[in-house]
Structures are given as C-alpha cells and as structure tokens.
Design a protein around this motif. Structure first.
Motif, PDB file in Angstrom:
ATOM      1  N   ILE B 131       0.859  -1.201   0.000  1.00  0.00           N
ATOM      2  CA  ILE B 131       0.000   0.000   0.000  1.00  0.00           C
ATOM      3  C   ILE B 131       0.890   1.245   0.000  1.00  0.00           C
ATOM      4  O   ILE B 131       1.678   1.455   0.932  1.00  0.00           O
ATOM      5  CB  ILE B 131      -0.932   0.004   1.236  1.00  0.00           C
ATOM      6  CG1 ILE B 131      -1.774  -1.265   1.259  1.00  0.00           C
ATOM      7  CG2 ILE B 131      -1.817   1.245   1.238  1.00  0.00           C
ATOM      8  CD1 ILE B 131      -2.603  -1.458   2.520  1.00  0.00           C
ATOM      9  N   ARG B 132       0.763   2.034  -1.060  1.00  0.00           N
ATOM     10  CA  ARG B 132       1.551   3.268  -1.162  1.00  0.00           C
ATOM     11  C   ARG B 132       0.679   4.468  -0.743  1.00  0.00           C
ATOM     12  O   ARG B 132      -0.551   4.357  -0.729  1.00  0.00           O
ATOM     13  CB  ARG B 132       2.051   3.461  -2.597  1.00  0.00           C
ATOM     14  CG  ARG B 132       3.043   2.382  -3.048  1.00  0.00           C
ATOM     15  CD  ARG B 132       3.215   2.381  -4.545  1.00  0.00           C
ATOM     16  NE  ARG B 132       1.942   2.139  -5.215  1.00  0.00           N
ATOM     17  CZ  ARG B 132       1.509   2.799  -6.279  1.00  0.00           C
ATOM     18  NH1 ARG B 132       2.251   3.740  -6.828  1.00  0.00           N
ATOM     19  NH2 ARG B 132       0.338   2.531  -6.824  1.00  0.00           N
ATOM     20  N   ASP B 133       1.359   5.574  -0.474  1.00  0.00           N
ATOM     21  CA  ASP B 133       0.611   6.765  -0.044  1.00  0.00           C
ATOM     22  C   ASP B 133      -0.367   7.226  -1.135  1.00  0.00           C
ATOM     23  O   ASP B 133      -1.457   7.715  -0.829  1.00  0.00           O
ATOM     24  CB  ASP B 133       1.585   7.902   0.309  1.00  0.00           C
ATOM     25  CG  ASP B 133       2.268   7.644   1.649  1.00  0.00           C
ATOM     26  OD1 ASP B 133       1.897   6.657   2.306  1.00  0.00           O
ATOM     27  OD2 ASP B 133       3.169   8.415   2.014  1.00  0.00           O
ATOM     28  N   ALA B 134       0.059   7.047  -2.399  1.00  0.00           N
ATOM     29  CA  ALA B 134      -0.827   7.451  -3.505  1.00  0.00           C
ATOM     30  C   ALA B 134      -2.109   6.611  -3.491  1.00  0.00           C
ATOM     31  O   ALA B 134      -3.201   7.122  -3.778  1.00  0.00           O
ATOM     32  CB  ALA B 134      -0.096   7.284  -4.830  1.00  0.00           C
ATOM     33  N   ASP B 135      -1.975   5.317  -3.146  1.00  0.00           N
ATOM     34  CA  ASP B 135      -3.168   4.444  -3.061  1.00  0.00           C
ATOM     35  C   ASP B 135      -4.105   4.944  -1.955  1.00  0.00           C
ATOM     36  O   ASP B 135      -5.331   4.918  -2.105  1.00  0.00           O
ATOM     37  CB  ASP B 135      -2.760   3.000  -2.730  1.00  0.00           C
ATOM     38  CG  ASP B 135      -1.878   2.403  -3.809  1.00  0.00           C
ATOM     39  OD1 ASP B 135      -2.084   2.756  -4.983  1.00  0.00           O
ATOM     40  OD2 ASP B 135      -0.979   1.609  -3.472  1.00  0.00           O
ATOM     41  N   ILE B 136      -3.490   5.376  -0.858  1.00  0.00           N
ATOM     42  CA  ILE B 136      -4.299   5.825   0.281  1.00  0.00           C
ATOM     43  C   ILE B 136      -5.066   7.095  -0.092  1.00  0.00           C
ATOM     44  O   ILE B 136      -6.268   7.205   0.179  1.00  0.00           O
ATOM     45  CB  ILE B 136      -3.403   6.065   1.514  1.00  0.00           C
ATOM     46  CG1 ILE B 136      -2.670   4.762   1.887  1.00  0.00           C
ATOM     47  CG2 ILE B 136      -4.219   6.550   2.697  1.00  0.00           C
ATOM     48  CD1 ILE B 136      -1.632   4.909   2.984  1.00  0.00           C
ATOM     49  N   GLU B 137      -4.362   8.032  -0.726  1.00  0.00           N
ATOM     50  CA  GLU B 137      -5.027   9.271  -1.184  1.00  0.00           C
ATOM     51  C   GLU B 137      -6.182   8.912  -2.115  1.00  0.00           C
ATOM     52  O   GLU B 137      -7.282   9.466  -2.028  1.00  0.00           O
ATOM     53  CB  GLU B 137      -4.038  10.169  -1.939  1.00  0.00           C
ATOM     54  CG  GLU B 137      -2.975  10.828  -1.076  1.00  0.00           C
ATOM     55  CD  GLU B 137      -3.437  12.115  -0.400  1.00  0.00           C
ATOM     56  OE1 GLU B 137      -4.577  12.549  -0.645  1.00  0.00           O
ATOM     57  OE2 GLU B 137      -2.658  12.647   0.414  1.00  0.00           O
ATOM     58  N   ASN B 138      -5.892   7.970  -3.002  1.00  0.00           N
ATOM     59  CA  ASN B 138      -6.888   7.562  -3.993  1.00  0.00           C
ATOM     60  C   ASN B 138      -8.124   6.950  -3.329  1.00  0.00           C
ATOM     61  O   ASN B 138      -9.263   7.264  -3.682  1.00  0.00           O
ATOM     62  CB  ASN B 138      -6.224   6.566  -4.950  1.00  0.00           C
ATOM     63  CG  ASN B 138      -7.115   6.239  -6.107  1.00  0.00           C
ATOM     64  OD1 ASN B 138      -7.907   7.079  -6.543  1.00  0.00           O
ATOM     65  ND2 ASN B 138      -7.024   5.015  -6.599  1.00  0.00           N
ATOM     66  N   MET B 139      -7.897   6.106  -2.324  1.00  0.00           N
ATOM     67  CA  MET B 139      -9.025   5.465  -1.643  1.00  0.00           C
ATOM     68  C   MET B 139      -9.840   6.492  -0.842  1.00  0.00           C
ATOM     69  O   MET B 139     -11.067   6.408  -0.789  1.00  0.00           O
ATOM     70  CB  MET B 139      -8.529   4.355  -0.702  1.00  0.00           C
ATOM     71  CG  MET B 139      -8.053   3.101  -1.396  1.00  0.00           C
ATOM     72  SD  MET B 139      -9.195   2.449  -2.631  1.00  0.00           S
ATOM     73  CE  MET B 139     -10.546   1.885  -1.634  1.00  0.00           C
ATOM     74  N   ALA B 140      -9.137   7.454  -0.242  1.00  0.00           N
ATOM     75  CA  ALA B 140      -9.857   8.495   0.506  1.00  0.00           C
ATOM     76  C   ALA B 140     -10.735   9.303  -0.445  1.00  0.00           C
ATOM     77  O   ALA B 140     -11.897   9.617  -0.126  1.00  0.00           O
ATOM     78  CB  ALA B 140      -8.860   9.399   1.226  1.00  0.00           C
ATOM     79  N   ASN B 141     -10.188   9.615  -1.618  1.00  0.00           N
ATOM     80  CA  ASN B 141     -10.979  10.355  -2.610  1.00  0.00           C
ATOM     81  C   ASN B 141     -12.137   9.520  -3.132  1.00  0.00           C
ATOM     82  O   ASN B 141     -13.241  10.024  -3.344  1.00  0.00           O
ATOM     83  CB  ASN B 141     -10.089  10.776  -3.791  1.00  0.00           C
ATOM     84  CG  ASN B 141      -9.326  12.038  -3.464  1.00  0.00           C
ATOM     85  OD1 ASN B 141      -9.784  12.845  -2.670  1.00  0.00           O
ATOM     86  ND2 ASN B 141      -8.167  12.196  -4.055  1.00  0.00           N
ATOM     87  N   THR B 142     -11.868   8.224  -3.308  1.00  0.00           N
ATOM     88  CA  THR B 142     -12.927   7.323  -3.785  1.00  0.00           C
ATOM     89  C   THR B 142     -14.094   7.320  -2.800  1.00  0.00           C
ATOM     90  O   THR B 142     -15.265   7.369  -3.199  1.00  0.00           O
ATOM     91  CB  THR B 142     -12.374   5.889  -3.960  1.00  0.00           C
ATOM     92  OG1 THR B 142     -11.243   5.958  -4.817  1.00  0.00           O
ATOM     93  CG2 THR B 142     -13.405   4.941  -4.528  1.00  0.00           C
ATOM     94  N   CYS B 143     -13.760   7.251  -1.508  1.00  0.00           N
ATOM     95  CA  CYS B 143     -14.821   7.272  -0.479  1.00  0.00           C
ATOM     96  C   CYS B 143     -15.634   8.557  -0.600  1.00  0.00           C
ATOM     97  O   CYS B 143     -16.870   8.528  -0.582  1.00  0.00           O
ATOM     98  CB  CYS B 143     -14.212   7.186   0.919  1.00  0.00           C
ATOM     99  SG  CYS B 143     -13.626   5.557   1.340  1.00  0.00           S
ATOM    100  N   ARG B 144     -14.935   9.667  -0.705  1.00  0.00           N
ATOM    101  CA  ARG B 144     -15.635  10.957  -0.791  1.00  0.00           C
ATOM    102  C   ARG B 144     -16.540  11.015  -2.015  1.00  0.00           C
ATOM    103  O   ARG B 144     -17.686  11.465  -1.920  1.00  0.00           O
ATOM    104  CB  ARG B 144     -14.615  12.101  -0.835  1.00  0.00           C
ATOM    105  CG  ARG B 144     -14.167  12.548   0.543  1.00  0.00           C
ATOM    106  CD  ARG B 144     -13.386  13.831   0.471  1.00  0.00           C
ATOM    107  NE  ARG B 144     -13.231  14.424   1.787  1.00  0.00           N
ATOM    108  CZ  ARG B 144     -13.898  15.479   2.225  1.00  0.00           C
ATOM    109  NH1 ARG B 144     -14.776  16.086   1.461  1.00  0.00           N
ATOM    110  NH2 ARG B 144     -13.696  15.963   3.436  1.00  0.00           N
TER     111      ARG B 144
END
Lengths: 218, 402
Positions: B131-144
């Motif tokens: 899990i990379r930081d970019a994946d985390i940002e992406n998942m947070a945006n996906t949730c939003r």
C-alpha cells in the motif's frame, strides 16, 4: 496600532514575510556551515557577521521575489550599506541580530527611517501654539531577528518578527512574530474570500427499516 | 460425579470476563472457586454446574442464557486497535469483547430490521507493504466521491459512516489509553467500529472514526499474522492515520485554504474543518507544505501553548454521536414489534450494557431510573469533638406545584 498592521497587511504581500522567515532560517544555517573551519576566538565574531550578511541577502531576495522595490544604497555620509525593501508607503529595514527583542543599535540609517513614525506618537495639544501633525503617509517597520543564547541551537534563529519602532528608537510601538502576522493575512483572506469548498451537509440515511414479513401481501 | 451444564459456551465465559476487565484470579475470588476451575471452564474441559453458572451470572450481572448462546463466527478478519502503546492487553481484550457484544446486538436487530446497505470501497491489498501513499489518497478520494461528499469539510462523519452501512458503537472504555477499534464481520459482511467516549471531543471523535475507516478500507484483506510482524503495527497505523488525514482534509481543497501554516491560522481552519490542529500540521507535512524544521518549530510552539493537553475550540465543538443501533431499537419498540423485555431476552445482555452499546438513554431498556449509588463516607475520628451526630443525609421532598 491595528491601523499600522492593517496598512502592512494591505501593502506587503504575505509571501514576502514567508520568504523572510525562510531566508533568515537558512541564513543562520549557512553561517553555521561557513564558520565550521574557523577556530576560536574568531569564530563567534565571524558567525555574527556571516549571519548578518546572509540575512541581509535573504531580506533583499525575499523583497525581489515578492515584486517589491529593493535598495541597498550607500549611507550618507558614506560608511555602510543597509538593505531596504519598499512596499508602497511601507519602508522595511532590518535590525541587527541580538540576543533579545529590544530595539536595535541606533545607527544613523535606522534613526533616519524610524523618524517616519512620528505620527504614531500622540500629539501634545497646546492652546497657544498650532502644531501641524506629522505626515502619516509613510511607515517604517523592522525585521527583528534574535539568536539563541550560548546554550541554544546556533543553526536556527530564536525569533523572527516584525517591529514598528518609535521615532526615537526608544522602544517598539508594536512587535509581533512573523507567524502571527501571517495569520492576519489568513484572517483577512478568510473574511474576503468565500471558501472554495462549501461545508458538506450530510443527508440522514442511517434509517433502519422494518423487515417485510413474508405474508405481508396476503 | 458432578453434572455440568449442557450447552455451556466456554468462549462466552472468556468474553464475559474480558468485557468486565477481570482476571481469572479475580473471577475465582468473586465466584468463590479456584482459578484452576475457572481455567477448566474457560478452556472447555469442564462445564460449570447449574448453581455455579447461576453464581457466575450474578458476578457478571448477565443472564444465564448469555452463557448458552453460541458465539457467531465473525471470520478471521483482524481487529485493529487505535490505542497508545501503553494500553494494556486486558484493556484491549475488554474493548474487543465490547465490540463483539455490539456486533451480537446488531446481528440480532437484523432479524427484525434492515440496516442501510453496506457501501464501503475496499482496497484489494493483502500485504500492507504493497500500500503506497498514492493508493491511500486515492481510496480516501474514492470514499468521498462514492458518498457524494465533494471536497469540503464534512458536517458529521459518524452519520456518513452509518449512511454507508457501518455500525458505530461509542461508549466509555474506562481508559484514556484506548481510542477505538474496528473489524469486519463475516456473519453479515458488515463493518463495525467502537469509538472510545472517554476523551470525547468533536475533533478527536472524528479523527478516531476516520482512522478506523482507514483500517476498514485499506486493510480488510490483511491477515492477523501481518499484524504481528516487526514494524507492521507502526506502518499499518501510519497508513490509517494518513487515510484519516486525506479523508478529512482533501489535498485539493485544504491546501488551497492554508495560506500560512501558522498556529493562529490553524485555529481559524479548525472551526471550519473540525479537525485538530495537530492533525492539520501532520497533513500539511505529508503534503510537503512545510519542511521538517518548520514542522518541528510548530510542534514546539504547539506544546508551549499547552495545546497537547487541550486545543482551542475543544469545548465549543459538539461531539458527534452514532444513531443507527439506537434508532433500530426504538423503531422495534415504537412499532410494537418487540418490547424492551423481548429485546433483552433476544440480546441476552443486561439493560445497562445494551443502553451503553446502543447509545440509548439510561433506563430506556429497563424502564427504570438510574440506580443511585451511595458514596462512601469518611468515618468520624473518635478523638474529634462531635458537635452533632449526623447519621445520613435527609431527603427533603419538594412541594408539589398546585
């Protein structure tokens, strides 16, 4: 004094102060590196001179990068050169680096520019004599930088702030850390600007529903 | 030969003991049994006789039927604890047992009601190192995006989670060392989280909830053994924190509002974003909006202002509360589908625990006023002169309004 602050906030871009803090920090770091190979007892003197030199350079650079007018002209009578950044009617200069936040060494140059702040002092009213109030169109402010005392970390400044001196350099009419000044920009900006992203109101859908009974349609 | 109790669930005894924060030794003392007997009951080599079971039920203040109810198989999904390193194992076990009881309640309620359908995006990673930081940002945006939240500050994080079908429990865990825990259940394929109410401030509760959401979204497919690896716990926690920051403070909108990353500016932003100043500093750092030295200085000033203990606005912003479980109970009672008594029998838990786990007002399930516990009083010293012998407080009835 809030008028003076408002004037600074209105005339000087926030980026100038951000850069000043950054370059003062890096000026201290550079001076530290440059004096690495200088032995005692010359080291403290050299450290002080290099800090001053690097902070002067950083001050001018911050002014240039912020699109302000930058001078480093000879003093009259000639003897030294002090940097000055002009933002419309605000004249910004630097105090010498000290271990405290008192007023800087009262050089002729500093006294001359601090004299612009005559209008900050209350006027002594006299029934018999008419006094013309001093012009209030210009303001002098100083970047105040202090170094840590001997036991502190010498690679970073202890304090970077902005001071508005009394015209006779007897003290500060106002002084605040640059971070607080930057917060004023933020507050001003917040007032003027509608936030880009509006507050998200959440629809309440967390509603349980009774299960339908299998024979409900019968 | 002693007769045990048929159908006794040994794991329920463990769960009950852990939920009450007792050791085997303490339980043995309370139940007037030996600790080896308790141990045999717990590992299932022996079952308590009916009278001993009755005694256990009294000790735990639980119905006897609780110990006969099989524990549902929640699967092997790990439980993520958001707790400080100083939290004890017993505290974690207690919190886990409370979460399981919350899950039991929710599962029982789902026999009668439909909870909002689960709508939680999940990252398909089986190893936290992938899990990379970019994946985390992406998942947070996906949730939003999936939940229609845009990029602005959110008015109620717990409501968002419950809208997405996540069951949220909020109660006091009895320690300031524990902030929350979360887990997926294999029974109803639903996500659950328990948030500690002990340090109940609005911004803390929102951060805890977003952090647990991070675990649920990012780490669903991790195995329990991942968590025991050296350094894994720290990195998994960092990822959940990173997610919380990205979810609460989206890069695009938040960074454009931070003109000056100063403490005073963050106070103004806190009111709007309802996120702690500490979290905003961390977020600015992770977005490279400040360098390490500047961040170090900010923390120094932050501590000097005494904000490590309490930040500005902590008393002004109202903490959020979950509502889904409480609403479900109230719906069943109001529609006369089940009475409070029926529900307590279904849950096989005492009223006080159900009220606490569901966030119901005290006395709702039992239809009783809160119990008044007399406080212990200091004994009068015999040597001291006693002017007047006062035995107890006198209750003075107020005059009724005519």
């Amino acid at each position: 004094m809030s008028e003076a602050i408002n004037r600074i906030v209105t005339n000087c871009p926030a980026i100038f102060f951000q850069r000043v803090v950054e370059y003062v920090d890096s000026g201290f770091g550079e001076a530290m590196v440059l004096t690495k190979h200088i032995d005692e007892p010359e080291k403290p003197n050299m450290l002080g001179q290099l800090r001053h030199a690097r902070c002067e350079a950083g001050f001018r650079k911050a002014g240039e990068e912020s699109g302000l007018v930058v001078h480093a002209s000879h003093t009259i009578k000639a003897g030294s050169r002090y940097s000055m950044v002009v933002a419309n009617s605000i004249y910004l200069i630097r105090g010498n680096i000290q271990k405290h936040c008192g007023t800087p060494r009262p050089t002729a140059f500093r006294k001359e520019w601090a004299d612009l702040n005559q209008w900050l002092e209350p006027i002594q009213l006299d029934m018999l004599e008419t006094k013309t109030p001093p012009p209030s169109d210009r303001l002098c402010a100083m970047i105040v930088t202090t170094a840590h005392p001997r036991l502190g970390n010498p690679s970073v400044p202890a304090f970077v702030g902005l001071g508005i001196p009394w015209p006779d350099l007897s003290g500060w009419a106002m002084m605040m850390p640059i971070t607080d000044l930057l917060a004023r920009y933020h507050d001003k900006d917040i007032e003027e600007r509608t936030p880009q992203a509006a507050l998200v109101e959440i629809k309440d859908r967390a509603l349980p529903q009774l299960k339908k009974k299998p024979n409900a349609n019968k | 030969m002693r007769n045990g109790t048929p159908g006794f669930q040994a794991s329920r005894l463990v769960e009950a003991r852990e939920s009450r924060g007792l050791t085997q030794l303490a339980l043995a003392e309370l139940a007037t049994r030996t600790s080896s007997t308790i141990s045999r009951w717990e590992n299932g080599t022996q079952t308590p006789e009916p009278d001993a079971l009755e005694s256990l039920a009294n000790v735990f203040n639980l119905p006897v039927s609780f110990f006969l109810k099989p524990i549902p198989d929640h699967g092997d999904a790990p439980i993520f604890f958001r707790s400080m390193a100083s939290s004890t194992q017993s505290l974690r076990r207690r919190a886990r047992a409370r979460l399981r009881w919350g899950q039991d309640i929710a599962l029982t309620l789902q026999d009668w009601v439909d909870l909002p359908a689960l709508d939680v995006p999940v990252l398909d990673a089986t190893d936290y190192r992938d899990i990379r930081d970019a994946d985390i940002e992406n998942m947070a945006n996906t949730c939003r995006m999936r939940w229609g939240l845009g990029l602005g500050p959110m008015s109620d994080v717990l409501l968002i989670l419950e809208n997405a079908g996540i069951c949220v429990i909020k109660e006091e865990v009895g320690s300031a060392q524990m902030d929350g825990l979360s887990s997926w259940s294999a029974v109803d394929e639903r996500a659950y989280m328990l948030l500690a109410k002990d340090k109940d401030t609005c911004v803390r509760s929102r951060m805890d909830a977003a952090h647990e959401l991070g675990h649920l979204v990012l780490h669903r497919h991790l195995k329990e053994k991942n968590l025991t690896e050296i350094g894994a716990f720290k990195e998994i926690e960092r990822q959940a924190f990173y997610f919380a920051g990205a979810f609460l403070l989206p890069e695009e909108s938040f960074s454009s509002e931070v003109w000056s990353p100063s403490l005073n500016a963050f106070v103004a932003l806190k009111e709007r974003w309802r996120t702690s100043i500490g979290a905003m500093i961390m977020r600015c750092s992770s977005l490279n909006m400040m360098d390490e030295e500047y961040q170090r200085r900010l923390w120094k000033h932050y501590s000097a202002r005494g904000w490590r203990k309490k930040e500005p606005l902590d008393d002004d912003l109202v903490p959020e509360s979950p509502r889904l479980l409480a609403r479900s109970v109230k719906l069943l009672v109001d529609e006369r589908v089940r009475s409070c008594r029926d529900l307590l029998e279904d849950f096989r838990l005492p009223a006080a625990d159900v009220e606490s786990l569901c966030g119901l007002p005290r006395g709702f399930m039992s239809n009783e006023e809160a119990e008044i516990v007399p406080l212990p009083k200091l004994k009068a010293r015999p040597s001291e002169p006693q002017f007047e012998k006062i035995t107890a407080g006198q209750v003075v009835p107020f005059a009724r309004r005519q």
